[in-house]
Design a protein around this motif. Structure first.
Motif, PDB file in Angstrom:
ATOM      1  N   VAL A   1       0.835  -1.206   0.000  1.00 55.55           N
ATOM      2  CA  VAL A   1       0.000   0.000   0.000  1.00 55.55           C
ATOM      3  C   VAL A   1       0.879   1.269   0.000  1.00 55.55           C
ATOM      4  N   ASP A   2       2.160   1.120  -0.298  1.00 59.53           N
ATOM      5  CA  ASP A   2       3.011   2.312  -0.381  1.00 59.53           C
ATOM      6  C   ASP A   2       2.843   2.970  -1.742  1.00 59.53           C
ATOM      7  N   LYS A   3       3.410   4.141  -1.874  1.00 54.92           N
ATOM      8  CA  LYS A   3       3.170   4.886  -3.113  1.00 54.92           C
ATOM      9  C   LYS A   3       3.679   4.124  -4.334  1.00 54.92           C
ATOM     10  N   GLU A   4       4.798   3.381  -4.181  1.00 55.90           N
ATOM     11  CA  GLU A   4       5.351   2.651  -5.319  1.00 55.90           C
ATOM     12  C   GLU A   4       4.368   1.574  -5.799  1.00 55.90           C
ATOM     13  N   HIS A   5       3.832   0.831  -4.852  1.00 51.99           N
ATOM     14  CA  HIS A   5       2.857  -0.198  -5.260  1.00 51.99           C
ATOM     15  C   HIS A   5       1.605   0.441  -5.853  1.00 51.99           C
ATOM     16  N   ILE A   6       1.195   1.567  -5.278  1.00 52.20           N
ATOM     17  CA  ILE A   6      -0.013   2.211  -5.828  1.00 52.20           C
ATOM     18  C   ILE A   6       0.255   2.596  -7.289  1.00 52.20           C
ATOM     19  N   VAL A   7       1.429   3.148  -7.537  1.00 52.17           N
ATOM     20  CA  VAL A   7       1.763   3.550  -8.913  1.00 52.17           C
ATOM     21  C   VAL A   7       1.765   2.317  -9.821  1.00 52.17           C
ATOM     22  N   ALA A   8       2.506   1.290  -9.406  1.00 55.80           N
ATOM     23  CA  ALA A   8       2.658   0.125 -10.281  1.00 55.80           C
ATOM     24  C   ALA A   8       1.322  -0.579 -10.513  1.00 55.80           C
TER      25      ALA A   8
ATOM     26  N   ALA B   1       3.548  -0.577 -16.710  1.00 58.03           N
ATOM     27  CA  ALA B   1       3.437  -1.293 -15.429  1.00 58.03           C
ATOM     28  C   ALA B   1       4.655  -2.163 -15.215  1.00 58.03           C
ATOM     29  N   GLU B   2       5.041  -2.890 -16.261  1.00 58.61           N
ATOM     30  CA  GLU B   2       6.204  -3.783 -16.118  1.00 58.61           C
ATOM     31  C   GLU B   2       7.447  -2.981 -15.738  1.00 58.61           C
ATOM     32  N   LYS B   3       7.586  -1.827 -16.371  1.00 61.10           N
ATOM     33  CA  LYS B   3       8.734  -0.983 -16.058  1.00 61.10           C
ATOM     34  C   LYS B   3       8.696  -0.547 -14.578  1.00 61.10           C
ATOM     35  N   ALA B   4       7.494  -0.187 -14.163  1.00 59.39           N
ATOM     36  CA  ALA B   4       7.350   0.270 -12.756  1.00 59.39           C
ATOM     37  C   ALA B   4       7.659  -0.865 -11.784  1.00 59.39           C
ATOM     38  N   PHE B   5       7.180  -2.077 -12.099  1.00 62.30           N
ATOM     39  CA  PHE B   5       7.484  -3.212 -11.208  1.00 62.30           C
ATOM     40  C   PHE B   5       8.992  -3.371 -11.052  1.00 62.30           C
TER      41      PHE B   5
ATOM     42  N   LYS C   1      11.345  -1.018 -11.736  1.00 63.93           N
ATOM     43  CA  LYS C   1      11.929   0.171 -11.119  1.00 63.93           C
ATOM     44  C   LYS C   1      11.818   0.120  -9.594  1.00 63.93           C
ATOM     45  N   TYR C   2      10.651  -0.337  -9.123  1.00 63.15           N
ATOM     46  CA  TYR C   2      10.425  -0.319  -7.672  1.00 63.15           C
ATOM     47  C   TYR C   2      10.807  -1.650  -7.015  1.00 63.15           C
ATOM     48  N   ASN C   3      11.483  -2.504  -7.792  1.00 68.12           N
ATOM     49  CA  ASN C   3      11.915  -3.791  -7.220  1.00 68.12           C
ATOM     50  C   ASN C   3      10.760  -4.577  -6.622  1.00 68.12           C
ATOM     51  N   ILE C   4       9.643  -4.595  -7.281  1.00 65.57           N
ATOM     52  CA  ILE C   4       8.493  -5.339  -6.748  1.00 65.57           C
ATOM     53  C   ILE C   4       8.623  -6.801  -7.156  1.00 65.57           C
ATOM     54  N   ASN C   5       8.682  -7.619  -6.132  1.00 68.21           N
ATOM     55  CA  ASN C   5       8.905  -9.046  -6.357  1.00 68.21           C
ATOM     56  C   ASN C   5       7.582  -9.726  -6.679  1.00 68.21           C
ATOM     57  N   LYS C   6       7.408 -10.138  -7.918  1.00 65.88           N
ATOM     58  CA  LYS C   6       6.112 -10.712  -8.311  1.00 65.88           C
ATOM     59  C   LYS C   6       5.896 -12.098  -7.713  1.00 65.88           C
ATOM     60  N   ARG C   7       6.995 -12.691  -7.239  1.00 67.33           N
ATOM     61  CA  ARG C   7       6.841 -14.041  -6.685  1.00 67.33           C
ATOM     62  C   ARG C   7       6.549 -14.019  -5.174  1.00 67.33           C
ATOM     63  N   LYS C   8       6.529 -12.829  -4.633  1.00 63.73           N
ATOM     64  CA  LYS C   8       6.230 -12.747  -3.194  1.00 63.73           C
ATOM     65  C   LYS C   8       4.826 -13.323  -2.928  1.00 63.73           C
ATOM     66  N   ILE C   9       4.734 -14.071  -1.876  1.00 64.55           N
ATOM     67  CA  ILE C   9       3.446 -14.722  -1.575  1.00 64.55           C
ATOM     68  C   ILE C   9       2.440 -13.675  -1.096  1.00 64.55           C
ATOM     69  N   PHE C  10       1.182 -13.912  -1.350  1.00 63.26           N
ATOM     70  CA  PHE C  10       0.118 -12.986  -0.929  1.00 63.26           C
ATOM     71  C   PHE C  10       0.176 -12.810   0.599  1.00 63.26           C
ATOM     72  N   PRO C  11       0.144 -11.556   1.092  1.00 60.27           N
ATOM     73  CA  PRO C  11       0.380 -11.315   2.529  1.00 60.27           C
ATOM     74  C   PRO C  11      -0.524 -12.089   3.496  1.00 60.27           C
ATOM     75  N   THR C  12      -1.697 -12.483   3.086  1.00 61.10           N
ATOM     76  CA  THR C  12      -2.545 -13.232   4.040  1.00 61.10           C
ATOM     77  C   THR C  12      -1.954 -14.608   4.333  1.00 61.10           C
ATOM     78  N   LYS C  13      -1.061 -15.058   3.448  1.00 65.03           N
ATOM     79  CA  LYS C  13      -0.497 -16.408   3.651  1.00 65.03           C
ATOM     80  C   LYS C  13       0.864 -16.355   4.331  1.00 65.03           C
ATOM     81  N   LEU C  14       1.278 -15.163   4.685  1.00 64.29           N
ATOM     82  CA  LEU C  14       2.612 -15.044   5.304  1.00 64.29           C
ATOM     83  C   LEU C  14       2.517 -14.818   6.806  1.00 64.29           C
TER      84      LEU C  14
END
Ligand SMILES: Cc1ncc(C[n+]2csc(CCOP(=O)(O)OP(=O)(O)O)c2C)c(N)n1
Ligand SMILES: [Mg+2]
Length: 1005
Positions: free
Chosen positions: A962-969, A986-990, A992-1005
């Protein structure tokens, strides 16, 4: 002579800013009037004047930074008496400590001596020291000759004798299993027992008939007969002799009726002519108005019930805090002391609820002699015995005595008196002590012969004792709670007792009078259908003057208006001031404070950063300057004042303490010193959310229970709010509470370091479930001010039966000026905070609330500047309020298919605007998802679903996306999904912001 006013000790802070100057040269001010308001990065506090006088010089202005000792102003006063803010007498305190230590060591020596031989001390209250010495010598002789166990035996015997004679020995946990008040000391009821017995019989009959009739209509309706059957006498004696109603001359006693005994109250109200046959026939059928609630629900019967009690455990603790709040109002000079009592009825099974007994020590500590508990010990709960293998009465006695209550046990009825008197062996009391509740229950289910065999049969002497009695006589040996004489004597003692609360522990039979169909059997609780035979038995048992035919038709019985019973019953209530229960309010509204109190919050704070919690505390400080509002504010905090920067209130308005302050507080030199006082305004509850909530409910319903409108503001960790005390919040809704609940440190990522159990991302969802709770998640100071002001107006001036839940955050940031015309939207739930109109090709509707709105605002800037995506930024102050509006409008449209479609507020806001909706909050996604149905735009929500954890705010917002980077991407990705933009952005933003697409959904962590 002139006097300097300097900054006193303000604790750990140095160089703090002056945010308000409250005096000017020439002002005549009184001692303790506020001079300036100081604000550190976490709290604001007013500096009071140390003396009365005229301001001759002002040495500071807003924005100045000051420390301890800085000169603020000069004062000229007429007298030479200058009063300094008190200096802690450190030396005195030390010498005091030393004295106490010395005293302790003397005591230690005495104890040691005592251990050697039994001390022969004499004291002032020893009127015959020789006799005392003889007793002690005898004891010493027994110890020496026969050993300690013989000595203990003798002492126990003596103590038992003493209790039998009515002596109250303070330091033992339990007393023998007999009535506390000996027969010789019982005060006799002045009532006409014959008539009262008849009245009780009719009430019993009508209560049962009402339940049985309802279940003839449908077995779905349910109901209970057994609870009231066991408690009828306990209520009847109160109604005829003790409970004084509210009227123009008296505030009224307050009675918390046990939820499941509601049928009995309706049955009595029917005899009193307050309820009609039609109404009784509508027991548990409330959908069309005019029905009777299953249990006490003020929301559904607002002129009848006062206290919601059926959720077990809530009644007792709410009543304890009610009694405390009544004393608070009296000690603060807001209410006359009329000797009003608070009576609380509860079941023995109910005492297992932690809430039931959780606050009994507070009741004793606060010396609540205005409080009387009556525990109906019918030895059963729903499934079976409460303590089959033990004795609930003894257990409760131990708990209450241990906590410091006055305990009155009403175990045996009058038929036992001659037997107890005739028993010279002590075996009867021994037998009473040794039988466990499971057996006592079985005895009342199985008849006189069984009792003779099982109870008296154990010892030949006891069998002999009852040898001349028939089985029927034995069966008639009654329990204390069914004997109006015993109950009267206990109530009489209870209302006169001073210095501590009283509990009447009464032994009864569950389903009393129901015979085979439900007397003292494990299934009694759920017995709601009586067949013809059962009903005939019930009629006969209580001599109700109905024919067989009338019984078969399950007719109610009400004697003629001029019958002696009805005349007696009405006369009794007339003498006691009116009917009970009855709910009314004679309070006058509180005029909402003028707008200027809130004006400073509407302006930008410039570079100054502050949290919304600080905003709220500042606002409360301002409100304490309003003459109408100030005395009615009740700040309530469960040991978190320092967390929320509210410690300035301690000294300013004092912490309520019924005994004042018996010690010099450690921090007495400081401005936010821990000041306890009898007229204190702050309710500092210690670590009890249930207690704090009960206080809040008492204050929030003072308008009806005490006819005085109060404004309770309970500030708590939002995580320990609704999820911890949700059932209380529900009861508050039922009770039509009016006041503010402030969920502070709210939001899953806003309170960073505290971790999983502290981070709240769902309290708004829980709040939204309570129909009359109005909730907001504001971001900026002006939003908080507009919302709070409206809350005051709606609840306390217009007397709407709603309460407010507002979240406040602990993140510091600067606040902008209120946008013109935003008020309406703030209150409805959303308003346009800002529009980006750069290149204008692609547009989104960006929504946010709480502190996460600020991430959305940052994201909008990036989207506009770097990606050419424009946003309309909506500050959504209340998804919950928007949802309510949406549901109502949608329903209206569905009901009127041929009419022109009405628009929800969300729809009106968004209809002329382009682009998909991106909604982001510090709460679970379902919070913002609530408004999905009210727009046809694509809707994407981001939120903090999952368990919280400790880390920095930045890392947490990244984790929950929910940070600004994720909101942008995510926004760019949503635009790609909607085919408004290629996916490459979007791909560029992911990347740029080092967003890990393989990160597990937070409810499962
Ligand atoms: C919080 C809560 N849990 C469960 C219930 C369901 N319930 C209703 S009555 C009852 C048994 C009550 O026993 P007791 O307190 O001994 O009352 P009695 O009817 O025996 O006087 C239960 C478990 C409830 N009303 N509230
Ligand atoms: Mg019970």
């Amino acid at each position: 002579m002139a006097q300097n006013i300097s900054v006193p000790d303000i604790g750990d802070f140095d160089s703090v800013e002056i945010i308000e100057v409250l005096i000017k040269v020439g002002d005549q001010i009184n001692k303790d009037d506020p001079i300036v308001t100081l604000e550190s990065d976490k709290s604001s506090v007013e500096v009071p004047s140390p003396a009365t006088g005229k301001v001759s010089e002002l040495n500071v202005k807003v924005g100045d930074k000051v420390s301890k000792g800085s000169l603020l102003a000069k004062l000229v006063n007429d007298s030479n008496i200058t009063e300094e803010i008190s200096q802690a007498p450190k030396n005195n305190f030390e010498s005091e400590t030393k004295k106490t230590q010395d005293e302790n060591s003397v005591n230690n020596k005495l104890v040691k001596n005592k251990n050697k031989t039994v001390s022969q001390s004499s004291s002032e209250d020893d009127i015959d020291p020789i006799e005392t010495r003889e007793w002690i010598e005898s004891l010493n002789a027994v110890i020496e000759n026969d050993g300690p166990s013989r000595a203990s035996y003798l002492l126990n015997k003596v103590v038992s004798e003493a209790y039998t004679a009515g002596l109250v020995l303070p330091d033992t946990r339990t007393t023998p299993y007999i009535n506390t008040i000996p027969t010789e000391l019982e005060i006799k009821s002045p009532g006409d027992q014959n008539i009262e017995k008849k009245i009780r019989a009719y009430v019993r009959w009508n209560a049962a008939a009402m339940v049985v009739r309802a279940n003839k209509i449908s077995s779905e309706l349910g109901g209970h007969i057994g609870t009231f059957a066991s408690a009828a006498t306990l209520y009847d004696v109160g109604m005829n002799h003790f409970w004084r109603a509210k009227n123009k001359d008296f505030g009224g006693d307050l009675i918390y009726f046990q939820g499941h005994s509601a049928p009995g109250m309706y049955a009595r109200a029917f005899l009193e002519g307050r309820l009609s046959v039609n109404q009784l026939n509508r027991f548990r059928q409330e959908v069309d108005s005019g029905g009777l609630s299953s249990y006490p629900h003020p929301w559904l019967m607002p002129k009848f019930w006062q206290f919601p009690t059926v959720s077990m455990g809530l009644g007792p603790i709410m009543a304890i805090y009610q009694a405390r709040f009544l004393k608070y109002l009296i000690n603060r000079g807001l209410l006359k002391d009329e000797g009003r009592k608070i009576w609380v009825f509860l079941g023995d099974g109910e005492t297992d609820e932690p809430e039931s007994l959780g606050a009994i020590s507070l009741a004793a500590r606060e010396k609540l002699d205005n409080l009387i508990f009556v525990i109906n010990c019918n030895l059963q709960r729903l499934d079976g015995p409460v303590r089959g293998n033990g004795k609930i009465i003894q257990e409760l006695e131990g708990s209450f005595r241990g906590a410091g209550w006055n305990v009155l046990k009403v175990i045996w009825g009058s038929y036992w008196d001659p037997l107890l008197k005739a028993d010279k062996t002590g075996l009867l009391m021994k037998r009473m002590n040794e039988v466990v509740d499971g057996e006592y229950q079985a005895m009342k289910a199985k008849g006189g012969a069984y009792v003779r065999e099982k109870f008296f049969g154990k010892y030949p002497e006891l069998k002999e004792l009852v040898s001349s009695m028939t089985d029927n006589d034995i069966w008639k040996l009654n329990r204390g709670g069914h004997d109006p004489h015993k109950v009267y004597a206990a109530y009489h003692a209870a209302v006169r007792h001073q210095g501590s609360p009283t509990v009447v522990i009464a032994k009864t039979v569950k389903g009393y009078g129901m015979g085979k169909s439900g007397e003292s059997i494990n299934t009694t609780h759920q017995q709601k259908k009586l067949d013809e035979q059962d009903l005939l038995y019930y009629r006969d048992r209580f001599n109700v003057p109905l024919t067989d035919e009338q019984v078969k038709n399950i007719e109610y019985y009400r004697p003629a208006e001029n019958s002696e019973e009805i005349k007696y019953l009405k006369e009794r209530r007339k003498q006691l001031g009116g009917f009970i229960p009855e709910r009314s309010s004679l309070s006058t509204p509180i005029k909402a404070p003028p707008k200027d109190i809130f004006e400073s919050f509407m302006k930008s704070t410039g570079d100054k950063e502050m949290s919304t919690t600080m905003v709220l505390v500042r606002m409360l400080t301002n409100l304490l300057r309003d003459k109408n509002v100030a005395p009615r504010l009740v700040p309530i905090i469960p040991d978190e004042a320092r967390t929320f920067g509210m410690e300035g209130f301690f000294r300013k308005i004092g912490i309520y303490a019924h005994e004042g302050q018996k010690y010099e507080p450690e921090d007495s030199e400081q401005l936010s010193s821990y000041k306890e006082t009898k007229s204190g305004q702050v309710l500092e509850e210690g670590i009890t959310e249930a207690g704090a909530m009960s206080s809040w409910i008492a204050a929030a319903t003072a308008y009806t229970n005490h006819d005085i409108e109060m404004i309770p503001v309970y500030v708590f960790y939002s995580m320990f709010g609704f999820q911890r005390v949700g059932d209380f919040a529900w009861a508050a809704g039922d009770a039509q509470a009016r006041g503010f609940l402030i969920g502070a440190t709210a939001g899953r990522t806003t309170l960073a370091g505290e971790g999983l159990q502290h981070q709240d991302g769902h309290s708004h969802i829980l709040a939204s479930m309570i129909p009359n709770c109005v909730s907001y998640d504001p971001t900026f100071s002006y939003e908080m001010a507009v919302i709070f002001r409206e809350g005051l107006r709606r609840m306390h001036e217009k007397n709407e039966n709603i309460f407010y839940y507002i979240t406040a955050m602990n993140e510091n940031y600067s606040h902008p000026e209120k946008p013109a015309g935003a008020d309406e939207g703030i209150l409805k739930g959303m308003y346009l905070f800002k529009e980006y109109k750069n290149k204008g090709k692609i547009k989104i509707q960006l929504m946010g609330s709480g502190t996460i709105l600020r991430e959305a605002i940052e994201a909008a800037k990036i989207l506009s500047e770097e990606y050419g995506v424009d946003s309309d930024i909506w500050s959504v102050t209340s998804f919950n309020e928007l949802r309510k509006d949406g549901m109502e409008v949608e329903r209206k449209n569905l009901l009127n298919p041929s009419n022109k479609k009405e628009k929800s507020y969300v729809e009106k806001c968004l209809e002329k605007r382009d682009g998909p909706v991106i909604a982001v909050t510090d709460y679970v996604r379902s919070f913002s998802d609530q408004i999905r149905p009210y727009t046809d735009k694509p809707f994407y929500s981001l939120g903090t679903d999952g368990f919280g954890r400790s880390d920095t705010r930045k890392n947490l917002r990244k984790f929950f996306e929910v940070d600004k980077e994720h909101i942008v991407a995510y926004t760019l990705s949503a635009l790609a999904k909607e085919q408004l933009l290629g996916s490459d952005s979007a791909e560029k933003a992911f990347k740029k912001y080092n967003i890990n697409k393989r990160k597990i959904f937070p409810t499962k962590l």
